[in-house]
Design a protein around this motif. Structure first.
Motif, short mmCIF file in Angstrom:
data_model
loop_
_atom_site.label_atom_id
_atom_site.label_comp_id
_atom_site.label_asym_id
_atom_site.label_seq_id
_atom_site.Cartn_x
_atom_site.Cartn_y
_atom_site.Cartn_z
N ALA A 287 0.85 -1.21 0.00
CA ALA A 287 0.00 0.00 0.00
C ALA A 287 0.88 1.25 0.00
O ALA A 287 0.57 2.24 -0.68
CB ALA A 287 -0.93 -0.01 1.21
N GLU A 288 1.98 1.21 0.75
CA GLU A 288 2.90 2.36 0.77
C GLU A 288 3.51 2.60 -0.61
O GLU A 288 3.62 3.74 -1.06
CB GLU A 288 4.00 2.14 1.82
CG GLU A 288 3.52 2.38 3.24
CD GLU A 288 4.48 1.87 4.33
OE1 GLU A 288 4.21 2.16 5.49
OE2 GLU A 288 5.46 1.17 4.00
N GLU A 289 3.88 1.49 -1.28
CA GLU A 289 4.47 1.61 -2.63
C GLU A 289 3.45 2.20 -3.60
O GLU A 289 3.78 2.98 -4.48
CB GLU A 289 4.89 0.22 -3.15
CG GLU A 289 6.29 -0.16 -2.77
CD GLU A 289 6.59 -1.61 -3.13
OE1 GLU A 289 5.85 -2.21 -3.95
OE2 GLU A 289 7.54 -2.16 -2.55
N ALA A 290 2.19 1.80 -3.43
CA ALA A 290 1.13 2.23 -4.36
C ALA A 290 0.76 3.71 -4.15
O ALA A 290 0.16 4.33 -5.03
CB ALA A 290 -0.11 1.36 -4.17
N CYS A 291 1.11 4.27 -3.00
CA CYS A 291 0.69 5.66 -2.72
C CYS A 291 1.63 6.69 -3.35
O CYS A 291 2.80 6.48 -3.42
CB CYS A 291 0.66 5.89 -1.21
SG CYS A 291 -0.77 5.11 -0.51
#
Ligand SMILES: Cc1ncc(COP(=O)(O)O)c(C=O)c1O
Length: 291
Positions: A287-291
């Motif tokens: 999720a952090e990478e996708a943000c």
């Protein structure tokens, strides 16, 4: 209508149902992470909330002699897995005693061993007058119970009947559940809960998206924020983590605005917790990478 009036975790539970039951007033839960009331110097926030009830609610809106009871969750569930601020329950008990108001605790989510004690209220050193229990009480079979002081239970026979009350199958499941909780699960919830809380706090050091980790026993909340300083809730991020975890084999449920609840079966082992937390952390990284 009575039950739906008492909930205040999300406004959509009330949408379309107005007017609700008369005579119910809500006050802010004593949330130490997101306090909404102003404390006096040196005053624990839990006492601030009780002072608000006494001064603003009983003093200005509701004459105390017309108040039958104060209903509260010992640890808030749907509203965000919130452990109440220091000083809250002792001050609330004193307030109830001062005015002859019943203290009613809703242990539907927090009770029956989940926090490592039979009832979450036991962690706060006070005795309620009425306890409401359900959910875990019969391991998934439908059953609810109201447990009260003897002096309150003098109703004439048959004055509170219902079609499915005392269902024999549900009662048998509840008896077996009570036996298991007493013999094994209380201890397991306390031990594995402390372990899980520790692991999640370690995890929070690696992820600034985690604003707060809180809980007792196996009732733990992880709150996601946009910024640790402002504590602005990050609902979208939380939802993304829930979806990604699901894709990797872990079923999670949100609560509050941006919280994930960790509320596993009371028989969960450390190994199973490790397995679940590994998937959870992978989902957070993704999720952090996708943000
Ligand atoms: C604290 C609390 N009280 C009451 C309820 C309602 O329970 P039921 O669905 O058994 O009516 C819930 C359901 O989530 C709950 O979490």
């Amino acid at each position: 209508m009575g039950a739906v009036t008492f909930t205040a975790s999300k406004n959509h539970y009330h949408r379309g149902f107005f007017p609700l039951m008369n005579g119910v007033t809500h006050v802010p839960y004593p949330d130490p992470y997101r306090p909404v009331l102003q404390s006096l110097p040196g005053e624990p926030y839990g006492e601030t909330v009780v002072r608000y009830i006494e001064e603003q609610v009983l003093g200005k809106i509701l004459p105390p002699e017309d108040v039958a009871g104060i209903l509260v969750e010992p640890i808030q569930g749907e509203g965000g897995y919130i452990v109440p601020a220091e000083g809250f329950f002792p001050a609330l008990r004193q307030l109830c005693d001062r005015y002859g108001i019943l203290l009613i605790v809703d242990e539907v989510q927090s009770g029956m061993g989940r926090t490592g004690k039979w009832w979450a209220i036991e962690h706060f050193g006070v005795e309620p007058d009425i306890v409401c229990a359900a959910k875990g009480i019969a391991s998934g079979l439908p059953l609810g119970a109201m447990i009260a002081r003897k002096r309150l239970m003098k109703w004439p026979k048959g004055s509170h009947g219902n079609t499915f009350g005392g269902n024999p199958l549900s009662c048998a499941a509840a008896l077996a559940t009570i036996e298991l909780i007493g013999s094994e699960y209380l201890q397991n919830a306390a031990e594995v809960g402390t372990y899980t809380l520790g692991k999640l706090r370690e995890m929070s050091l690696r992820h600034p998206s985690i604003g707060d980790v809180r809980g007792i026993g196996l009732m733990i909340g992880i709150e996601f924020v946009k910024d640790r300083q402002t504590r602005h809730p990050d609902e979208k991020f939380r939802d993304k983590v829930v979806d990604l975890a699901f894709e990797h084999g872990l079923l999670l449920l949100g609560c509050g605005k941006s919280v994930i609840r960790i509320s596993p079966p009371l028989c969960i082992t450390r190994q199973e917790v490790d397995e679940g937390l590994e998937i959870l952390e992978r989902a957070i990284y993704l999720a952090e990478e996708a943000c």
